[in-house]
Design an enzyme around this catalytic site. Structure first.
Site, short mmCIF file in Angstrom:
data_model
loop_
_atom_site.label_atom_id
_atom_site.label_comp_id
_atom_site.label_asym_id
_atom_site.label_seq_id
_atom_site.Cartn_x
_atom_site.Cartn_y
_atom_site.Cartn_z
N ASP A 76 -14.99 72.52 -2.58
CA ASP A 76 -13.82 72.46 -3.46
C ASP A 76 -12.74 71.59 -2.83
OD1 ASP A 76 -13.47 74.27 -1.38
OD2 ASP A 76 -12.58 75.84 -2.60
N ASP A 101 -9.62 70.70 3.88
CA ASP A 101 -8.24 70.87 4.32
C ASP A 101 -8.19 70.50 5.81
OD1 ASP A 101 -5.63 71.88 4.56
OD2 ASP A 101 -6.20 73.96 4.41
N LYS A 127 -7.04 67.11 1.64
CA LYS A 127 -5.66 67.00 2.14
C LYS A 127 -5.70 66.17 3.42
CE LYS A 127 -4.29 71.69 0.67
NZ LYS A 127 -4.09 73.06 1.21
N ILE A 161 -2.74 74.95 -2.94
CA ILE A 161 -3.04 74.87 -4.37
C ILE A 161 -3.91 76.04 -4.82
CG2 ILE A 161 -2.74 72.36 -4.60
CD1 ILE A 161 -5.87 72.18 -4.59
N ASP A 203 -8.45 80.01 -4.69
CA ASP A 203 -7.77 81.30 -4.88
C ASP A 203 -6.57 81.50 -3.97
OD1 ASP A 203 -9.47 81.50 -2.48
OD2 ASP A 203 -8.83 83.60 -2.48
P1 IMP Z 1 -10.64 73.97 5.87
O1 IMP Z 1 -11.66 74.66 6.74
O2 IMP Z 1 -9.26 74.15 6.42
O3 IMP Z 1 -10.98 72.53 5.59
O4 IMP Z 1 -10.59 74.72 4.48
C1 IMP Z 1 -11.72 75.35 4.05
C2 IMP Z 1 -11.58 76.19 2.82
O5 IMP Z 1 -10.31 76.82 2.71
C3 IMP Z 1 -11.74 75.38 1.56
O6 IMP Z 1 -13.09 75.14 1.25
C4 IMP Z 1 -11.06 76.30 0.56
O7 IMP Z 1 -11.97 77.25 0.07
C5 IMP Z 1 -9.95 76.93 1.36
N1 IMP Z 1 -8.69 76.20 1.11
C6 IMP Z 1 -8.20 75.12 1.77
N2 IMP Z 1 -7.03 74.69 1.25
C7 IMP Z 1 -6.76 75.52 0.21
C8 IMP Z 1 -5.70 75.59 -0.77
O8 IMP Z 1 -4.75 74.79 -0.80
N3 IMP Z 1 -5.82 76.60 -1.69
C9 IMP Z 1 -6.83 77.49 -1.71
N4 IMP Z 1 -7.86 77.46 -0.83
C10 IMP Z 1 -7.82 76.48 0.11
MG MG Z 2 -14.23 76.40 0.10
#
Ligand code: IMP
Ligand code: MG
Length: 175
Positions: free
Chosen positions: A99, A102, A130, A152, A158
């Site tokens: 999705d 980040d 992002k 978001i 969520d």
């Molecule tokens: P990361 O490991 O920080 O890249 O983020 C992993 C997961 O965190 C993503 O696959 C999302 O499911 C969740 N996530 C990251 N950013 C957001 C946001 O802005 N809103 C909601 N869920 C997020």
């Molecule tokens: Mg995810």
């Protein structure tokens, strides 16, 4: 719009999301013309994006699921938990389907997991990214939309379990 204790405002409409999903599906289809890829959908967040992407993908393909979690509320915990094991991915051309990327912590976890699976190839598709929050250097092959480093909600994403059913994307209000 209020979800639990927080105020959100409309950020990206379902129409704009849909246009970008169609573009992604066409690009991937073109690149995988002579292969049958497996979309490895990262649950929970990617379920809605993955369903839309696959409806627009006209080539031969399979789907598999991996369930991870790292967020609590509006902050990443940095610690990834794996709750569901994917099917055997040996010899598959895997397309990691996210999705949002980040910080990239989850992506790193998935890439490490795939190293142990004897797959043929891997690429990454993410509906949202992002770039300002990304602290890894793995290239993301297909990005739907780059967005600022703000929380978001909607389209599968969520806030403490809520808001995943919203067809549009909302952004946390900061004022
Ligand atoms: P990361 O490991 O920080 O890249 O983020 C992993 C997961 O965190 C993503 O696959 C999302 O499911 C969740 N996530 C990251 N950013 C957001 C946001 O802005 N809103 C909601 N869920 C997020
Ligand atoms: Mg995810």
């Amino acid at each position: 719009m209020k979800v639990l204790d927080k105020e959100f405002e409309l950020f990206i409409t379902a129409d704009v999301i849909n246009e970008n999903v169609i573009k992604l599906a066409k690009r991937i289809e073109e690149d995988y013309k002579d292969k049958s890829p497996t979309f490895l959908v990262i649950l929970n967040g990617a379920f809605m994006f993955a369903a839309d992407l696959m409806k627009h993908y006209k080539g031969e393909c399979k789907v598999s699921f991996l369930r991870l979690s790292s967020y609590e509320g509006t902050k990443t915990t940095g610690k990834i938990k794996k709750h569901i094991e994917a099917e055997n991915l040996e010899n598959e051309h895997v397309i990691i389907t996210e999705d949002i990327v980040d910080t990239g912590n989850s992506l790193e976890y998935i890439l490490n997991y795939l190293k142990t699976q004897n797959i043929k190839s891997q690429r990454i598709v993410s509906m949202f990214h992002k770039p300002d929050a990304y602290n890894k250097s793995y290239p993301i092959d297909y990005i739907g939309m780059n967005i600022p480093d703000k929380f978001i909600l909607g389209y599968g994403l969520d806030y403490d379990g809520f808001g995943r059913n919203l067809p549009d994307i909302y952004q946390l209000k900061t004022s």
